[in-house]
Write a protein that holds these residues in place. Sequence first.
Motif, PDB file in Angstrom:
ATOM      1  N   PHE A  40       0.841  -1.195   0.000  1.00  0.00           N
ATOM      2  CA  PHE A  40       0.000   0.000   0.000  1.00  0.00           C
ATOM      3  C   PHE A  40       0.876   1.245   0.000  1.00  0.00           C
ATOM      4  O   PHE A  40       1.008   1.955   1.001  1.00  0.00           O
ATOM      5  N   ASP A  41       1.480   1.502  -1.145  1.00  0.00           N
ATOM      6  CA  ASP A  41       2.315   2.692  -1.297  1.00  0.00           C
ATOM      7  C   ASP A  41       1.440   3.847  -1.790  1.00  0.00           C
ATOM      8  O   ASP A  41       0.208   3.725  -1.906  1.00  0.00           O
ATOM      9  N   GLY A  42       2.075   4.976  -2.094  1.00  0.00           N
ATOM     10  CA  GLY A  42       1.318   6.135  -2.520  1.00  0.00           C
ATOM     11  C   GLY A  42       0.488   5.890  -3.753  1.00  0.00           C
ATOM     12  O   GLY A  42      -0.655   6.362  -3.862  1.00  0.00           O
ATOM     13  N   THR A  43       1.029   5.121  -4.703  1.00  0.00           N
ATOM     14  CA  THR A  43       0.313   4.848  -5.946  1.00  0.00           C
ATOM     15  C   THR A  43      -0.960   4.051  -5.693  1.00  0.00           C
ATOM     16  O   THR A  43      -2.038   4.370  -6.213  1.00  0.00           O
ATOM     17  N   VAL A  44      -0.852   2.995  -4.879  1.00  0.00           N
ATOM     18  CA  VAL A  44      -2.019   2.156  -4.573  1.00  0.00           C
ATOM     19  C   VAL A  44      -3.055   2.953  -3.791  1.00  0.00           C
ATOM     20  O   VAL A  44      -4.260   2.892  -4.074  1.00  0.00           O
ATOM     21  N   LEU A  45      -2.604   3.717  -2.809  1.00  0.00           N
ATOM     22  CA  LEU A  45      -3.544   4.491  -1.998  1.00  0.00           C
ATOM     23  C   LEU A  45      -4.241   5.568  -2.828  1.00  0.00           C
ATOM     24  O   LEU A  45      -5.429   5.845  -2.626  1.00  0.00           O
ATOM     25  N   ARG A  46      -3.525   6.156  -3.770  1.00  0.00           N
ATOM     26  CA  ARG A  46      -4.174   7.141  -4.651  1.00  0.00           C
ATOM     27  C   ARG A  46      -5.222   6.479  -5.537  1.00  0.00           C
ATOM     28  O   ARG A  46      -6.275   7.069  -5.814  1.00  0.00           O
ATOM     29  N   ARG A  47      -4.947   5.246  -5.979  1.00  0.00           N
ATOM     30  CA  ARG A  47      -5.933   4.531  -6.788  1.00  0.00           C
ATOM     31  C   ARG A  47      -7.191   4.246  -5.962  1.00  0.00           C
ATOM     32  O   ARG A  47      -8.320   4.371  -6.465  1.00  0.00           O
ATOM     33  N   ILE A  48      -7.003   3.873  -4.713  1.00  0.00           N
ATOM     34  CA  ILE A  48      -8.152   3.638  -3.835  1.00  0.00           C
ATOM     35  C   ILE A  48      -8.938   4.935  -3.632  1.00  0.00           C
ATOM     36  O   ILE A  48     -10.167   4.968  -3.739  1.00  0.00           O
ATOM     37  N   LYS A  49      -8.221   6.014  -3.359  1.00  0.00           N
ATOM     38  CA  LYS A  49      -8.896   7.296  -3.129  1.00  0.00           C
ATOM     39  C   LYS A  49      -9.636   7.771  -4.368  1.00  0.00           C
ATOM     40  O   LYS A  49     -10.702   8.391  -4.283  1.00  0.00           O
ATOM     41  N   LYS A  50      -9.076   7.471  -5.530  1.00  0.00           N
ATOM     42  CA  LYS A  50      -9.685   7.885  -6.791  1.00  0.00           C
ATOM     43  C   LYS A  50     -11.088   7.306  -6.954  1.00  0.00           C
ATOM     44  O   LYS A  50     -11.924   7.856  -7.685  1.00  0.00           O
ATOM     45  N   LEU A  51     -11.364   6.199  -6.296  1.00  0.00           N
ATOM     46  CA  LEU A  51     -12.702   5.598  -6.341  1.00  0.00           C
ATOM     47  C   LEU A  51     -13.754   6.451  -5.636  1.00  0.00           C
ATOM     48  O   LEU A  51     -14.950   6.202  -5.765  1.00  0.00           O
ATOM     49  N   GLY A  52     -13.309   7.430  -4.854  1.00  0.00           N
ATOM     50  CA  GLY A  52     -14.227   8.202  -4.027  1.00  0.00           C
ATOM     51  C   GLY A  52     -14.142   7.823  -2.566  1.00  0.00           C
ATOM     52  O   GLY A  52     -14.917   8.304  -1.733  1.00  0.00           O
ATOM     53  N   VAL A  53     -13.192   6.966  -2.239  1.00  0.00           N
ATOM     54  CA  VAL A  53     -13.061   6.422  -0.883  1.00  0.00           C
ATOM     55  C   VAL A  53     -12.551   7.485   0.086  1.00  0.00           C
ATOM     56  O   VAL A  53     -11.706   8.320  -0.263  1.00  0.00           O
ATOM     57  N   THR A  54     -13.066   7.442   1.315  1.00  0.00           N
ATOM     58  CA  THR A  54     -12.589   8.322   2.386  1.00  0.00           C
ATOM     59  C   THR A  54     -11.888   7.552   3.499  1.00  0.00           C
ATOM     60  O   THR A  54     -11.017   8.097   4.168  1.00  0.00           O
ATOM     61  N   HIS A  55     -12.282   6.298   3.715  1.00  0.00           N
ATOM     62  CA  HIS A  55     -11.740   5.482   4.796  1.00  0.00           C
ATOM     63  C   HIS A  55     -11.359   4.098   4.258  1.00  0.00           C
ATOM     64  O   HIS A  55     -12.112   3.504   3.473  1.00  0.00           O
ATOM     65  N   VAL A  56     -10.212   3.581   4.698  1.00  0.00           N
ATOM     66  CA  VAL A  56      -9.798   2.225   4.345  1.00  0.00           C
ATOM     67  C   VAL A  56      -9.883   1.352   5.587  1.00  0.00           C
ATOM     68  O   VAL A  56      -9.265   1.657   6.615  1.00  0.00           O
ATOM     69  N   TRP A  57     -10.665   0.285   5.489  1.00  0.00           N
ATOM     70  CA  TRP A  57     -10.742  -0.688   6.589  1.00  0.00           C
ATOM     71  C   TRP A  57      -9.766  -1.807   6.265  1.00  0.00           C
ATOM     72  O   TRP A  57     -10.011  -2.631   5.396  1.00  0.00           O
ATOM     73  N   TYR A  58      -8.639  -1.794   6.979  1.00  0.00           N
ATOM     74  CA  TYR A  58      -7.628  -2.848   6.818  1.00  0.00           C
ATOM     75  C   TYR A  58      -8.050  -4.047   7.669  1.00  0.00           C
ATOM     76  O   TYR A  58      -7.871  -4.066   8.892  1.00  0.00           O
ATOM     77  N   THR A  59      -8.610  -5.040   7.012  1.00  0.00           N
ATOM     78  CA  THR A  59      -9.137  -6.220   7.704  1.00  0.00           C
ATOM     79  C   THR A  59      -8.021  -7.226   7.951  1.00  0.00           C
ATOM     80  O   THR A  59      -7.190  -7.486   7.086  1.00  0.00           O
ATOM     81  N   GLY A  60      -8.020  -7.807   9.162  1.00  0.00           N
ATOM     82  CA  GLY A  60      -7.076  -8.875   9.477  1.00  0.00           C
ATOM     83  C   GLY A  60      -5.708  -8.397   9.902  1.00  0.00           C
ATOM     84  O   GLY A  60      -4.708  -9.093   9.687  1.00  0.00           O
TER      85      GLY A  60
END
Length: 564
Positions: A40-60
């Motif tokens: 989960f580097d900057g590139t991956v996190l930006r892709r997640i945010k690009k979806l409209g996401v505000t919160h990431v639930w890191y499960t497990g």
Amino acid sequence: MENDKIIIYQVFTRLLGNRMCNCKENGTLAENGCGKFGFFDGTVLRRIKKLGVTHVWYTGVIRHASKTDYSRFGIPKQHPAVVKGNAGSPYAIVDYYDVDPDLADDVNNRMGEFESLVERTHKAGLKVIMDFVPNHVARQYKSISKPVGVVDLGENDDKNMGFSPKNNFYYCVNTQFEPYFDLNDNEGIPYYEYPSKATGNDHFDNHPGMNDWYETVKLNYGIDYCDAGGRSSHFDPIPDTWLKMLDILMFWAGKGVDGFRCDMAEMVPTEFWSWVIEKVKSKYPELLFIGEVYNPSLYRSFVSSGFDYLYDKVGMYDCLCGIMRGACPAKAITWQWQNVDDISGHMLYFLENHDEVRLASDFLAGDARKGIPALIVSSLMNRNPFMLYAGQEYGERGMDKEGFSGCDGRTTIFDYWTVPALYKGYVNRRKLTLGDKYIEERYSRILNLAKTEKAIRFGAFFDLMYANEENYAFDTYHQYAFLRKADNEVILVVVNFSDKDVECGIRLPRHAFDYLDMPETVVRAYNIFSDDEPECFDLKADDLVKVKIKAYDGVAYKFYIENN
């Protein structure tokens, strides 16, 4: 904040970012690989945010029972007979103060790697949610990472008492743990537990079956479930388990976590939640508590206990699944929101999570496109948050037979595996099909609109279904329509759950004009789901607005008015 629409992205951390594609049934960590915090580097996190996401639930994240041997790092081995799958269930916690070594590149620095993940997530403009598992722990729970001065769970228990408010566990006194299955490992060494502890799904004898949560033990919050009168509560003085759980929550809040998804919250007394949430929020007032509660009759008591959000599974989720299966009409959505209207802001909508079947699986819709109308309804109809499960935005089908988890339409939580949609979406995007990209585009557009349009974020809501029950131009079995309004901005949303393109007319009742303070006028309306040219709507009370909607899709026409 009232004006912020929360969009949660649930990530099963060990599955997203796995670069290996071996996918061997019942494969080990070495054979099948595992995702890491570092992915989960900057590139991956930006892709997640690009979806409209505000919160990431890191499960497990928290260390749980596993068949993988990390004893060379000082981590106790778990007996395989009480571990489900090679990777193990993330809800069979073995150390509340530690993180899963599978997720670290450097096992000895695993907590540091998690702390860096939290920092990177925040830097990307996202907030962090993690699991809090309060009802049960793994059978071989033993903390090796607890802070100095912390007494381990069960360390001071009186094991000669089935129940004591001073104990952390429930005991089947003078009996050995004897489930209805084999307890030997590969070398014939049996698992031994004496006295047996009660099992996590409120199974209070020493004989759990294969369908029980046999890998877990129930935590004691001061309720005697086997009292002669049925049940009795013992909350004064404060039970020891309450104090230990408060310390654990404070420990993780101190790591910068922004919220807790509380596993099986309804199996823990509301008295504890009221007490602990107040104490945690007195120091971390913005921290969120999300409760996994399935009994609608208990919703309001858990909201009163301090929960910010509760799963709306038995209501809205089950209803939308029924519509997608053709088993109930779209108009049933109205009853679902009305049933919890007084607490609507506290309900968390979702269409997938780790417990439920994938939308595109053969066990539900069979095609991710069929979920688009449900996505529009779930994310746009109210102010409350929406959650999606990683891979959902690429149409993941969940039809693999991974090992402990069979071919059941779900993504495994027990096995080391590579999820096809996540591999394509995050590791090798060249493998994405046109169909995958279509689903991703629809999710991104819809969820970003949910997050940015003020009429959606905090506007008024008006359900149009009652006014269209007898409307010849509108099919209440397959279509659903509503209005949202904030200031001078209005959005008319209509979805089509059918497999055919439709042209329908939506009656706008006089009450809608009065309730939303809308004039009767001609407006230029833009479908914010597309880049099409605007259309002219002649807004008249009790008259029809005509729209065209593609199969398994929706429209959201935005227009501006002059308030009366």
